[in-house]
Scaffold this motif. Sequence first.
Motif, PDB file in Angstrom:
ATOM      1  N   TYR A  11       0.831  -1.202   0.000  1.00  0.00           N
ATOM      2  CA  TYR A  11       0.000   0.000   0.000  1.00  0.00           C
ATOM      3  C   TYR A  11       0.864   1.249   0.000  1.00  0.00           C
ATOM      4  CZ  TYR A  11      -3.254   3.633   1.357  1.00  0.00           C
ATOM      5  OH  TYR A  11      -3.987   4.799   1.389  1.00  0.00           O
ATOM      6  N   ASN A  12       0.555   2.153  -0.914  1.00  0.00           N
ATOM      7  CA  ASN A  12       1.231   3.444  -0.984  1.00  0.00           C
ATOM      8  C   ASN A  12       0.304   4.385  -1.741  1.00  0.00           C
ATOM      9  OD1 ASN A  12       2.880   5.702  -1.645  1.00  0.00           O
ATOM     10  ND2 ASN A  12       4.715   4.433  -1.393  1.00  0.00           N
ATOM     11  N   ASN A  13      -0.053   5.485  -1.129  1.00  0.00           N
ATOM     12  CA  ASN A  13      -1.005   6.401  -1.745  1.00  0.00           C
ATOM     13  C   ASN A  13      -0.329   7.438  -2.633  1.00  0.00           C
ATOM     14  OD1 ASN A  13      -3.744   6.556  -2.027  1.00  0.00           O
ATOM     15  ND2 ASN A  13      -4.069   8.007  -0.364  1.00  0.00           N
ATOM     16  N   ASP A  14       0.994   7.346  -2.772  1.00  0.00           N
ATOM     17  CA  ASP A  14       1.726   8.236  -3.660  1.00  0.00           C
ATOM     18  C   ASP A  14       1.582   7.712  -5.087  1.00  0.00           C
ATOM     19  OD1 ASP A  14       4.354   8.854  -5.249  1.00  0.00           O
ATOM     20  OD2 ASP A  14       4.255  10.368  -3.662  1.00  0.00           O
ATOM     21  N   LYS A  15       0.956   8.485  -5.968  1.00  0.00           N
ATOM     22  CA  LYS A  15       0.644   7.998  -7.315  1.00  0.00           C
ATOM     23  C   LYS A  15       1.885   7.653  -8.118  1.00  0.00           C
ATOM     24  CE  LYS A  15      -3.890  10.171  -7.756  1.00  0.00           C
ATOM     25  NZ  LYS A  15      -4.758  11.080  -8.545  1.00  0.00           N
ATOM     26  N   ALA A  16       2.927   8.478  -7.991  1.00  0.00           N
ATOM     27  CA  ALA A  16       4.162   8.213  -8.741  1.00  0.00           C
ATOM     28  C   ALA A  16       4.806   6.916  -8.266  1.00  0.00           C
ATOM     29  CB  ALA A  16       5.131   9.381  -8.576  1.00  0.00           C
ATOM     30  N   GLU A  17       4.794   6.696  -6.952  1.00  0.00           N
ATOM     31  CA  GLU A  17       5.373   5.475  -6.399  1.00  0.00           C
ATOM     32  C   GLU A  17       4.527   4.260  -6.787  1.00  0.00           C
ATOM     33  OE1 GLU A  17       7.956   2.965  -4.497  1.00  0.00           O
ATOM     34  OE2 GLU A  17       8.213   5.081  -5.046  1.00  0.00           O
ATOM     35  N   GLN A  18       3.199   4.447  -6.801  1.00  0.00           N
ATOM     36  CA  GLN A  18       2.310   3.374  -7.256  1.00  0.00           C
ATOM     37  C   GLN A  18       2.680   2.931  -8.665  1.00  0.00           C
ATOM     38  OE1 GLN A  18      -1.991   3.753  -7.165  1.00  0.00           O
ATOM     39  NE2 GLN A  18      -1.880   4.969  -5.305  1.00  0.00           N
TER      40      GLN A  18
END
Length: 535
Positions: A11-18
């Motif tokens: 889970y990661n809410n950072d779009k770039a990291e996603q």
Amino acid sequence: MILIRDVKCKYNNDKAEQLRSLTEKTAKFLHIKPSQIKDVKIIKRSIDARRKPLICYNYHIAVNADNEDKILKNIRNNKIEKYRPVVYNEPDSIESKSKIYIIGAGPAGLFCGLILAKVGLKPIIIERGSSVEKRLSDVKTFWKEGVLKPDSNVQFGEGGAGTFSDGKLNTGIKDKNGRITYVLQTFAEHGANNNILYDAKPHIGTDTLVNVVKSIRSEIIECGGEFLFDTKLTKINYKFNKIDSIELSESKIVPCDYLCLAIGHSARDTFRMLYESNVEMTGKQFAVGLRIEHLQEDINKVQYGINYSNYAPDIEPAAYKLTTNLVNGRGVFSFCMCPGGYVVNASSEAGLLAVNGMSDEARDSENANSAIVVTVGEKEFDLNDPMAAIEYQRNLERKAYELGKGSIPIQLYKDYKENVMSTELGYIKPTGICKYNFANLNELFSKEINESIVNGIDTFGCKLNGFNNGDSVLSGVESRTSSPVRILRDDKMISNIDNIFPCGEGAGYAGGIMSAAVDGIKVAEAIIDKIKRDR
């Protein structure tokens, strides 16, 4: 493009990291380098917290990569295949001077009107309630001051009953023609967050849905459609068993060639008028019960893990869906679950009271709520008499109004089990949009239904730890889960009176925003086909 199912990423809410994580995972799935991936499109996304404290996103994705045919030829994995998107094809334009009226501007009526307007048929949408912006003001006044407008409230008005709910867009219906995706894309084009296009449990939120509905209305008008607000269908006239004209508010009679009945599940006076006009309908099973409120934080901890905030501090409020079948033959289930939501007074008749759940887009209330409801039917009313089903519903709401002295009647769950009226709240407090009074909610229902609700909540406490917390706040009555009647239609979606098309949730063919909108599209297609046949 290549479709890959069940790609799990932390889970990661950072779009770039996603996107970076998805690209790397995808490359491993396909045995290629990340640089060979040109584009990644999220098809579906859900949260997987089954291996607490690890919280993952589970994705279905479509990727654009170099040498796709070669990649697919070399992979033997049933979760990887060629991506074949289903695209809804709007009907072709058609010329006709036919007078087409749509009764109701909820999701069924709006999407029926949108399709008809786009093909050039200039539908006229009749809505007994007000425009959504005026309706919003009326509803807020009612919640604050208790002044109910019978035709502009939580149930009636542009956008339908779902506008003052959670704007939930998840649905259990299947559609092979792309109508579901079309509805989601339409909402997104008109202002909803694009994540509704792929989230497993998409929602818009009441605050955003108001503007989305206004925008859809504008497109319908731009395409030649028309809206008449604060206008009610009061009579239908037919000759040789075919619709001929309709009567609107103030006895205005207008010619009508095709009539779509998207009247919603609460148009009780309209149901009676249609029944007395020999439109065939029957009563049907629906569900009644009580709203239950918990702290959202308690639900989060159960669903995501005690220390979830250390791993996913910005994760969305957790939801749940619970169901059980009891030995007495009753089905009990959670309905219209609102994470970070509010319990609101959803009345539409003076002297009667119903409740509903609502969330804004942010879902940032401290409470979660849902309805815990029991299926009712032949034990409670004559299914062959649609007016009996409606009267059963009204009697419950009359009792709720009396118990709450005009405000929402509430009770702690521990007191409901003991059949005693609550006198003070525990650590869970009602969310406070609407006024409430303590009452004994056992007085609403039969002994069997009360016992079913208790057994259901206690069973759910075994599935979701703490769900049967004694301090949980119950409120009633939840009576508008679905239409109590079904207006009969044939395989061409026409009632026993020719050129009348029952549509959506009120007619008994849908159960929520998405299924109602899809049914509205189907009825629009049926009207177009009928116009072609009638030439």
